[in-house]
Structure formats: C-alpha cells, structure tokens
Design a protein around this motif. Structure first.
Motif, PDB file in Angstrom:
ATOM      1  N   GLY A   9       0.820  -1.200   0.000  1.00 18.52           N
ATOM      2  CA  GLY A   9       0.000   0.000   0.000  1.00 18.52           C
ATOM      3  C   GLY A   9       0.858   1.256   0.000  1.00 18.52           C
ATOM      4  O   GLY A   9       2.089   1.199   0.100  1.00 18.52           O
ATOM      5  N   GLY A  10       0.199   2.410  -0.129  1.00 17.89           N
ATOM      6  CA  GLY A  10       0.927   3.658  -0.120  1.00 17.89           C
ATOM      7  C   GLY A  10       0.102   4.788  -0.683  1.00 17.89           C
ATOM      8  O   GLY A  10      -1.114   4.674  -0.844  1.00 17.89           O
ATOM      9  N   LEU A  11       0.788   5.888  -0.952  1.00 17.61           N
ATOM     10  CA  LEU A  11       0.153   7.091  -1.502  1.00 17.61           C
ATOM     11  C   LEU A  11       0.491   7.194  -2.983  1.00 17.61           C
ATOM     12  O   LEU A  11       1.671   7.088  -3.364  1.00 17.61           O
ATOM     13  CB  LEU A  11       0.657   8.317  -0.755  1.00 17.61           C
ATOM     14  CG  LEU A  11       0.227   9.686  -1.291  1.00 17.61           C
ATOM     15  CD1 LEU A  11      -1.281   9.839  -1.185  1.00 17.61           C
ATOM     16  CD2 LEU A  11       0.953  10.797  -0.540  1.00 17.61           C
ATOM     17  N   VAL A  12      -0.515   7.418  -3.800  1.00 14.52           N
ATOM     18  CA  VAL A  12      -0.316   7.517  -5.241  1.00 14.52           C
ATOM     19  C   VAL A  12      -1.271   8.563  -5.797  1.00 14.52           C
ATOM     20  O   VAL A  12      -2.351   8.795  -5.237  1.00 14.52           O
ATOM     21  CB  VAL A  12      -0.538   6.139  -5.919  1.00 14.52           C
ATOM     22  CG1 VAL A  12      -1.975   5.677  -5.765  1.00 14.52           C
ATOM     23  CG2 VAL A  12      -0.105   6.162  -7.370  1.00 14.52           C
ATOM     24  N   GLY A  16      -2.500   6.624 -11.233  1.00 10.41           N
ATOM     25  CA  GLY A  16      -1.325   5.806 -10.985  1.00 10.41           C
ATOM     26  C   GLY A  16      -1.669   4.358 -10.697  1.00 10.41           C
ATOM     27  O   GLY A  16      -2.833   3.943 -10.772  1.00 10.41           O
ATOM     28  N   SER A  17      -0.637   3.588 -10.349  1.00  6.38           N
ATOM     29  CA  SER A  17      -0.789   2.155 -10.118  1.00  6.38           C
ATOM     30  C   SER A  17      -0.106   1.735  -8.828  1.00  6.38           C
ATOM     31  O   SER A  17       0.868   2.371  -8.395  1.00  6.38           O
ATOM     32  CB  SER A  17      -0.172   1.360 -11.283  1.00  6.38           C
ATOM     33  OG  SER A  17      -0.814   1.643 -12.500  1.00  6.38           O
ATOM     34  N   LEU A  18      -0.619   0.678  -8.244  1.00 10.00           N
ATOM     35  CA  LEU A  18      -0.005   0.032  -7.098  1.00 10.00           C
ATOM     36  C   LEU A  18      -0.248  -1.467  -7.225  1.00 10.00           C
ATOM     37  O   LEU A  18      -1.241  -1.895  -7.830  1.00 10.00           O
ATOM     38  CB  LEU A  18      -0.624   0.502  -5.778  1.00 10.00           C
ATOM     39  CG  LEU A  18      -0.226   1.858  -5.203  1.00 10.00           C
ATOM     40  CD1 LEU A  18      -1.074   2.173  -3.981  1.00 10.00           C
ATOM     41  CD2 LEU A  18       1.257   1.892  -4.860  1.00 10.00           C
ATOM     42  N   ARG A  19       0.649  -2.259  -6.638  1.00 12.86           N
ATOM     43  CA  ARG A  19       0.425  -3.698  -6.564  1.00 12.86           C
ATOM     44  C   ARG A  19       0.486  -4.127  -5.111  1.00 12.86           C
ATOM     45  O   ARG A  19       1.502  -3.934  -4.443  1.00 12.86           O
ATOM     46  CB  ARG A  19       1.454  -4.474  -7.379  1.00 12.86           C
ATOM     47  CG  ARG A  19       1.101  -5.958  -7.475  1.00 12.86           C
ATOM     48  CD  ARG A  19       2.050  -6.756  -8.326  1.00 12.86           C
ATOM     49  NE  ARG A  19       3.252  -7.142  -7.624  1.00 12.86           N
ATOM     50  CZ  ARG A  19       4.006  -8.199  -7.940  1.00 12.86           C
ATOM     51  NH1 ARG A  19       3.650  -8.964  -8.957  1.00 12.86           N
ATOM     52  NH2 ARG A  19       5.111  -8.456  -7.270  1.00 12.86           N
ATOM     53  N   LEU A  20      -0.595  -4.710  -4.651  1.00  7.41           N
ATOM     54  CA  LEU A  20      -0.661  -5.248  -3.299  1.00  7.41           C
ATOM     55  C   LEU A  20      -0.293  -6.723  -3.322  1.00  7.41           C
ATOM     56  O   LEU A  20      -0.607  -7.433  -4.276  1.00  7.41           O
ATOM     57  CB  LEU A  20      -2.056  -5.080  -2.714  1.00  7.41           C
ATOM     58  CG  LEU A  20      -2.636  -3.663  -2.705  1.00  7.41           C
ATOM     59  CD1 LEU A  20      -4.005  -3.673  -2.027  1.00  7.41           C
ATOM     60  CD2 LEU A  20      -1.700  -2.680  -2.036  1.00  7.41           C
ATOM     61  N   GLY A  65     -11.813  -4.001 -15.139  1.00  8.21           N
ATOM     62  CA  GLY A  65     -11.042  -3.342 -16.181  1.00  8.21           C
ATOM     63  C   GLY A  65      -9.875  -2.519 -15.652  1.00  8.21           C
ATOM     64  O   GLY A  65      -9.025  -2.082 -16.438  1.00  8.21           O
ATOM     65  N   ARG A  66      -9.821  -2.306 -14.335  1.00 13.67           N
ATOM     66  CA  ARG A  66      -8.719  -1.534 -13.747  1.00 13.67           C
ATOM     67  C   ARG A  66      -7.865  -2.379 -12.803  1.00 13.67           C
ATOM     68  O   ARG A  66      -6.649  -2.189 -12.732  1.00 13.67           O
ATOM     69  CB  ARG A  66      -9.277  -0.340 -12.963  1.00 13.67           C
ATOM     70  CG  ARG A  66     -10.083   0.634 -13.793  1.00 13.67           C
ATOM     71  CD  ARG A  66     -10.425   1.879 -12.990  1.00 13.67           C
ATOM     72  NE  ARG A  66     -11.246   1.598 -11.808  1.00 13.67           N
ATOM     73  CZ  ARG A  66     -10.912   1.926 -10.576  1.00 13.67           C
ATOM     74  NH1 ARG A  66      -9.766   2.540 -10.329  1.00 13.67           N
ATOM     75  NH2 ARG A  66     -11.738   1.637  -9.557  1.00 13.67           N
ATOM     76  N   PHE A  67      -8.484  -3.284 -12.094  1.00 17.67           N
ATOM     77  CA  PHE A  67      -7.774  -4.125 -11.129  1.00 17.67           C
ATOM     78  C   PHE A  67      -7.671  -5.550 -11.660  1.00 17.67           C
ATOM     79  O   PHE A  67      -8.554  -6.020 -12.386  1.00 17.67           O
ATOM     80  CB  PHE A  67      -8.499  -4.158  -9.790  1.00 17.67           C
ATOM     81  CG  PHE A  67      -8.483  -2.879  -9.003  1.00 17.67           C
ATOM     82  CD1 PHE A  67      -8.053  -1.681  -9.557  1.00 17.67           C
ATOM     83  CD2 PHE A  67      -8.907  -2.874  -7.684  1.00 17.67           C
ATOM     84  CE1 PHE A  67      -8.048  -0.501  -8.834  1.00 17.67           C
ATOM     85  CE2 PHE A  67      -8.906  -1.716  -6.935  1.00 17.67           C
ATOM     86  CZ  PHE A  67      -8.478  -0.527  -7.519  1.00 17.67           C
ATOM     87  N   SER A  68      -6.622  -6.238 -11.236  1.00 18.45           N
ATOM     88  CA  SER A  68      -6.438  -7.629 -11.637  1.00 18.45           C
ATOM     89  C   SER A  68      -5.883  -8.423 -10.470  1.00 18.45           C
ATOM     90  O   SER A  68      -4.878  -8.026  -9.866  1.00 18.45           O
ATOM     91  CB  SER A  68      -5.487  -7.703 -12.827  1.00 18.45           C
ATOM     92  OG  SER A  68      -5.244  -9.040 -13.189  1.00 18.45           O
ATOM     93  N   ILE A  69      -6.525  -9.543 -10.153  1.00 15.01           N
ATOM     94  CA  ILE A  69      -6.058 -10.409  -9.084  1.00 15.01           C
ATOM     95  C   ILE A  69      -5.354 -11.608  -9.691  1.00 15.01           C
ATOM     96  O   ILE A  69      -5.772 -12.133 -10.716  1.00 15.01           O
ATOM     97  CB  ILE A  69      -7.233 -10.856  -8.178  1.00 15.01           C
ATOM     98  CG1 ILE A  69      -6.717 -11.583  -6.941  1.00 15.01           C
ATOM     99  CG2 ILE A  69      -8.243 -11.694  -8.943  1.00 15.01           C
ATOM    100  CD1 ILE A  69      -7.805 -11.834  -5.885  1.00 15.01           C
ATOM    101  N   MET A  82      -3.437  -2.822  -9.246  1.00 20.02           N
ATOM    102  CA  MET A  82      -4.429  -1.750  -9.315  1.00 20.02           C
ATOM    103  C   MET A  82      -3.913  -0.662 -10.251  1.00 20.02           C
ATOM    104  O   MET A  82      -2.888  -0.032  -9.963  1.00 20.02           O
ATOM    105  CB  MET A  82      -4.694  -1.180  -7.921  1.00 20.02           C
ATOM    106  CG  MET A  82      -5.093  -2.236  -6.904  1.00 20.02           C
ATOM    107  SD  MET A  82      -5.554  -1.550  -5.294  1.00 20.02           S
ATOM    108  CE  MET A  82      -3.988  -0.870  -4.777  1.00 20.02           C
ATOM    109  N   ASN A  83      -4.615  -0.472 -11.352  1.00 20.21           N
ATOM    110  CA  ASN A  83      -4.254   0.540 -12.333  1.00 20.21           C
ATOM    111  C   ASN A  83      -5.344   1.608 -12.413  1.00 20.21           C
ATOM    112  O   ASN A  83      -6.453   1.398 -11.962  1.00 20.21           O
ATOM    113  CB  ASN A  83      -4.060  -0.107 -13.708  1.00 20.21           C
ATOM    114  CG  ASN A  83      -2.961  -1.139 -13.717  1.00 20.21           C
ATOM    115  OD1 ASN A  83      -1.944  -1.015 -13.031  1.00 20.21           O
ATOM    116  ND2 ASN A  83      -3.145  -2.195 -14.508  1.00 20.21           N
ATOM    117  N   SER A  84      -4.996   2.723 -13.011  1.00 26.82           N
ATOM    118  CA  SER A  84      -5.950   3.825 -13.190  1.00 26.82           C
ATOM    119  C   SER A  84      -6.661   4.143 -11.881  1.00 26.82           C
ATOM    120  O   SER A  84      -7.896   4.264 -11.833  1.00 26.82           O
ATOM    121  CB  SER A  84      -6.978   3.465 -14.272  1.00 26.82           C
ATOM    122  OG  SER A  84      -6.337   3.194 -15.503  1.00 26.82           O
TER     123      SER A  84
END
Length: 121
Positions: A9-12, A16-20, A65-69, A82-84
């Motif tokens: 996690g974090g600030l974006v 932007g994108s993050l991967r958990l 369409g934005r997240f992918s597990i 997690m994109n867009s």
C-alpha cells in the motif's frame, strides 16, 4: 489457522498504479480461495476481487477493467494489481482466505492486518 500478511500500500496520484501482495502461511493446505476487501473510512468493508483454486476470478463492478487479481501458488502469495487508480479507491485493503463456489466468493475467518491505499486527486 492461516496467517495473512499484506504489503504494497501507499500514496499515489490519481491515474497511478499500485500492486498489493498477500503472503499466506500456516494451514495453507486448507486454502480454497483468496480475496481482497477494502474499507474506506467510515464505511463498511466490501469485496474488491477474489480468485478460486481453479483460477476463477470475480471483481466488484467498480474495479472491473482496472484491477487484476492473480496468485503465485509456489509462493502462496496473492496479488492485486491496481491501475488507473481513483480517489474513491482510497481505503484500507484487507486480504482474506475463504471459499469460492457457484461463481461467488465467501469470506472466511482469516484476515490480514490491512494496508492503507491513498489516492490523491
């Protein structure tokens, strides 16, 4: 008892994108499916995405369409790409070990400690 530890996690900024990541240990042979939930401040926890042992997935409409597990069975780790990202995605994200059947994810008793995701506009 399965133990789950989230990270990533974090600030974006918006767009932007993050991967958990969620690493599982202890009793992993009993894991049928894994899911990601989130809980915005002052709101209830909601399912974001889940993946079954056969690779079936389910997503909340708000993240399709934005997240992918995905998962790495060898590492017993589940990922949430997690994109867009949008400000409304801001929440504490939790990993859960549950059961997937009949096209639905059913949460279990094992939860991670949560990881904060903050998306600025």
């Amino acid at each position: 008892q399965v133990q789950l530890v989230e990270s990533g996690g974090g600030l974006v900024q918006a767009g932007g994108s993050l991967r958990l990541s969620c690493a599982a240990s202890g009793g992993i042979d009993s894991i049928n499916a894994m899911g990601w939930y989130r809980q915005p401040a002052g709101k209830s926890r909601e399912l974001v995405a889940a993946i079954g042992s056969g690779g079936d997935t389910v997503y909340a409409d708000s993240v399709k369409g934005r997240f992918s597990i995905s998962r790495d069975s060898a590492k017993m780790t589940v990922y949430l790409q997690m994109n867009s990202l949008r400000p409304e995605d801001t929440a504490v994200y939790y990993c859960n070990s549950g059961v997937y059947y009949s096209g639905s994810y059913h949460y279990g008793d094992s939860w991670g400690q949560g990881t904060q995701v903050t998306v600025s506009s």
